[in-house]
Motif scaffolding. Sequence first.
Motif, PDB file in Angstrom:
ATOM      1  N   GLU A  62       0.833  -1.201   0.000  1.00  0.00           N
ATOM      2  CA  GLU A  62       0.000   0.000   0.000  1.00  0.00           C
ATOM      3  C   GLU A  62       0.870   1.255   0.000  1.00  0.00           C
ATOM      4  N   ILE A  63       1.931   1.231   0.791  1.00  0.00           N
ATOM      5  CA  ILE A  63       2.837   2.384   0.836  1.00  0.00           C
ATOM      6  C   ILE A  63       3.550   2.536  -0.502  1.00  0.00           C
ATOM      7  N   LEU A  64       4.035   1.423  -1.066  1.00  0.00           N
ATOM      8  CA  LEU A  64       4.706   1.483  -2.362  1.00  0.00           C
ATOM      9  C   LEU A  64       3.820   2.124  -3.427  1.00  0.00           C
ATOM     10  N   ARG A  65       2.551   1.788  -3.409  1.00  0.00           N
ATOM     11  CA  ARG A  65       1.631   2.342  -4.413  1.00  0.00           C
ATOM     12  C   ARG A  65       1.489   3.856  -4.267  1.00  0.00           C
ATOM     13  N   GLY A  66       1.781   4.375  -3.063  1.00  0.00           N
ATOM     14  CA  GLY A  66       1.645   5.805  -2.838  1.00  0.00           C
ATOM     15  C   GLY A  66       2.912   6.603  -3.096  1.00  0.00           C
ATOM     16  N   LEU A  67       3.999   5.917  -3.485  1.00  0.00           N
ATOM     17  CA  LEU A  67       5.272   6.599  -3.735  1.00  0.00           C
ATOM     18  C   LEU A  67       5.465   6.868  -5.218  1.00  0.00           C
ATOM     19  N   HIS A  75       8.788   8.267  -5.999  1.00  0.00           N
ATOM     20  CA  HIS A  75      10.246   8.405  -6.073  1.00  0.00           C
ATOM     21  C   HIS A  75      10.887   7.289  -5.254  1.00  0.00           C
ATOM     22  N   LEU A  76      11.782   6.521  -5.896  1.00  0.00           N
ATOM     23  CA  LEU A  76      12.433   5.392  -5.232  1.00  0.00           C
ATOM     24  C   LEU A  76      13.941   5.416  -5.467  1.00  0.00           C
ATOM     25  N   ILE A  77      14.703   5.289  -4.381  1.00  0.00           N
ATOM     26  CA  ILE A  77      16.159   5.121  -4.472  1.00  0.00           C
ATOM     27  C   ILE A  77      16.429   3.623  -4.425  1.00  0.00           C
ATOM     28  N   VAL A  78      17.092   3.102  -5.461  1.00  0.00           N
ATOM     29  CA  VAL A  78      17.278   1.657  -5.594  1.00  0.00           C
ATOM     30  C   VAL A  78      18.711   1.358  -6.011  1.00  0.00           C
ATOM     31  N   GLU A  79      19.130   0.095  -5.820  1.00  0.00           N
ATOM     32  CA  GLU A  79      20.462  -0.314  -6.272  1.00  0.00           C
ATOM     33  C   GLU A  79      20.504  -0.543  -7.770  1.00  0.00           C
ATOM     34  N   ASN A  80      19.430  -1.112  -8.309  1.00  0.00           N
ATOM     35  CA  ASN A  80      19.382  -1.430  -9.732  1.00  0.00           C
ATOM     36  C   ASN A  80      17.948  -1.261 -10.214  1.00  0.00           C
ATOM     37  N   VAL A  81      17.766  -0.414 -11.214  1.00  0.00           N
ATOM     38  CA  VAL A  81      16.412  -0.101 -11.670  1.00  0.00           C
ATOM     39  C   VAL A  81      15.715  -1.335 -12.233  1.00  0.00           C
ATOM     40  N   ARG A  82      16.434  -2.144 -12.980  1.00  0.00           N
ATOM     41  CA  ARG A  82      15.807  -3.311 -13.606  1.00  0.00           C
ATOM     42  C   ARG A  82      15.261  -4.278 -12.563  1.00  0.00           C
ATOM     43  N   THR A  83      16.087  -4.599 -11.549  1.00  0.00           N
ATOM     44  CA  THR A  83      15.609  -5.543 -10.538  1.00  0.00           C
ATOM     45  C   THR A  83      14.533  -4.914  -9.653  1.00  0.00           C
ATOM     46  N   ALA A  84      14.590  -3.605  -9.455  1.00  0.00           N
ATOM     47  CA  ALA A  84      13.543  -2.929  -8.687  1.00  0.00           C
ATOM     48  C   ALA A  84      12.207  -3.022  -9.413  1.00  0.00           C
ATOM     49  N   ARG A  85      12.239  -2.785 -10.719  1.00  0.00           N
ATOM     50  CA  ARG A  85      11.009  -2.915 -11.513  1.00  0.00           C
ATOM     51  C   ARG A  85      10.467  -4.343 -11.429  1.00  0.00           C
ATOM     52  N   ARG A  86      11.363  -5.321 -11.511  1.00  0.00           N
ATOM     53  CA  ARG A  86      10.948  -6.723 -11.466  1.00  0.00           C
ATOM     54  C   ARG A  86      10.290  -7.043 -10.120  1.00  0.00           C
ATOM     55  N   PHE A  87      10.878  -6.533  -9.038  1.00  0.00           N
ATOM     56  CA  PHE A  87      10.306  -6.768  -7.722  1.00  0.00           C
ATOM     57  C   PHE A  87       8.903  -6.168  -7.618  1.00  0.00           C
ATOM     58  N   LEU A  88       8.743  -4.961  -8.085  1.00  0.00           N
ATOM     59  CA  LEU A  88       7.437  -4.310  -8.001  1.00  0.00           C
ATOM     60  C   LEU A  88       6.377  -5.067  -8.792  1.00  0.00           C
ATOM     61  N   LYS A  89       6.739  -5.570  -9.954  1.00  0.00           N
ATOM     62  CA  LYS A  89       5.804  -6.344 -10.756  1.00  0.00           C
ATOM     63  C   LYS A  89       5.461  -7.680 -10.097  1.00  0.00           C
ATOM     64  N   ARG A  90       6.435  -8.248  -9.377  1.00  0.00           N
ATOM     65  CA  ARG A  90       6.145  -9.482  -8.642  1.00  0.00           C
ATOM     66  C   ARG A  90       5.153  -9.210  -7.515  1.00  0.00           C
ATOM     67  N   CYS A  91       5.287  -8.055  -6.886  1.00  0.00           N
ATOM     68  CA  CYS A  91       4.356  -7.698  -5.822  1.00  0.00           C
ATOM     69  C   CYS A  91       2.955  -7.485  -6.366  1.00  0.00           C
ATOM     70  N   ASP A  92       2.875  -6.845  -7.529  1.00  0.00           N
ATOM     71  CA  ASP A  92       1.573  -6.540  -8.130  1.00  0.00           C
ATOM     72  C   ASP A  92       1.764  -6.324  -9.630  1.00  0.00           C
ATOM     73  N   PRO A  93       1.313  -7.261 -10.464  1.00  0.00           N
ATOM     74  CA  PRO A  93       1.479  -7.123 -11.917  1.00  0.00           C
ATOM     75  C   PRO A  93       0.865  -5.837 -12.479  1.00  0.00           C
ATOM     76  N   ALA A  94      -0.079  -5.252 -11.741  1.00  0.00           N
ATOM     77  CA  ALA A  94      -0.730  -4.030 -12.225  1.00  0.00           C
ATOM     78  C   ALA A  94      -0.026  -2.760 -11.750  1.00  0.00           C
ATOM     79  N   PHE A  95       1.127  -2.920 -11.105  1.00  0.00           N
ATOM     80  CA  PHE A  95       1.833  -1.758 -10.559  1.00  0.00           C
ATOM     81  C   PHE A  95       2.187  -0.781 -11.693  1.00  0.00           C
ATOM     82  N   ASP A  96       1.917   0.507 -11.460  1.00  0.00           N
ATOM     83  CA  ASP A  96       2.168   1.535 -12.478  1.00  0.00           C
ATOM     84  C   ASP A  96       3.633   1.972 -12.428  1.00  0.00           C
ATOM     85  N   ILE A  97       4.488   1.188 -13.062  1.00  0.00           N
ATOM     86  CA  ILE A  97       5.927   1.471 -13.057  1.00  0.00           C
ATOM     87  C   ILE A  97       6.237   2.801 -13.735  1.00  0.00           C
ATOM     88  N   ALA A  98       5.492   3.116 -14.777  1.00  0.00           N
ATOM     89  CA  ALA A  98       5.777   4.331 -15.552  1.00  0.00           C
ATOM     90  C   ALA A  98       5.602   5.597 -14.723  1.00  0.00           C
TER      91      ALA A  98
END
Length: 243
Positions: free
Chosen positions: A29-34, A36-59
């Motif tokens: 729920e908190i992730l959906r409200g953010l 701006h994210l500071i991450v180690e690797n954008v590709r793996t961060a995107r992959r994690f978010l999609k695993r949490c919720d395939p409908a996550f608005d990465i864009a």
Amino acid sequence: MEIKSALYLIPVNISNAPAADTLPPGNLEILRGLRHLIVENVRTARRFLKRCDPAFDIAALTFYELNRHTDLNAVSSYLDPLRKGEPMGVMSEAGCPAVADPGSLPVSIAQREGLRVIPLVGPSSILMALMASGFNGQGFSFNGYLPIEGKEREKRLRDLEGTSRRQDMTQIFIETPYRNNRMVKVLAETLNPSTLVCVACDITDPDKESILTLPASKWRKARYDYDKRPAIFLIYAGNKTNG
């Protein structure tokens, strides 16, 4: 759930287990409200978010990479949205950000400037290994990576063993995964036979998890294969157990 103006420290799962099995639903729920994210690797961060919720608005997200290639002088500017009142997040590659992780740098900047920091609940391989080891959880030290060179590594291990014995402390460290089997062999050959060694491997993985504590003498004859698997090593030469 109200998303406050704060720097949220967002744990990432540490195995291939479904995120719902190891992370509280409130984190998503908190992730959906953010935005701006500071991450180690954008590709793996995107992959994690999609695993949490395939409908996550990465864009809709802006990512800021923080790793060994980052110009550390630029990290302070990453927090500009937070300074303007927008919530931000920090994510590790795995486990808890800012623990054995470069995410501690933006956290230290936020603390120095009086910006709110909120840690979220999630898996930490270091603490989970300690919990399952049977070793002293009242006094312990995480030592990161040990020296690679043979004699230096053996000396460091004996120093850690001596500290464990004198101060009754559990000593925790990690190794590059492809050298895990070699590390077990070195532990068995270097430590006192009665010193306890725990190897915690693939923590939280429902099929692969292995957490085993044995005296160093028994590791010499044990059968194992930890290479290329995430593992935590713990040694204990004290005289107490968790009570």
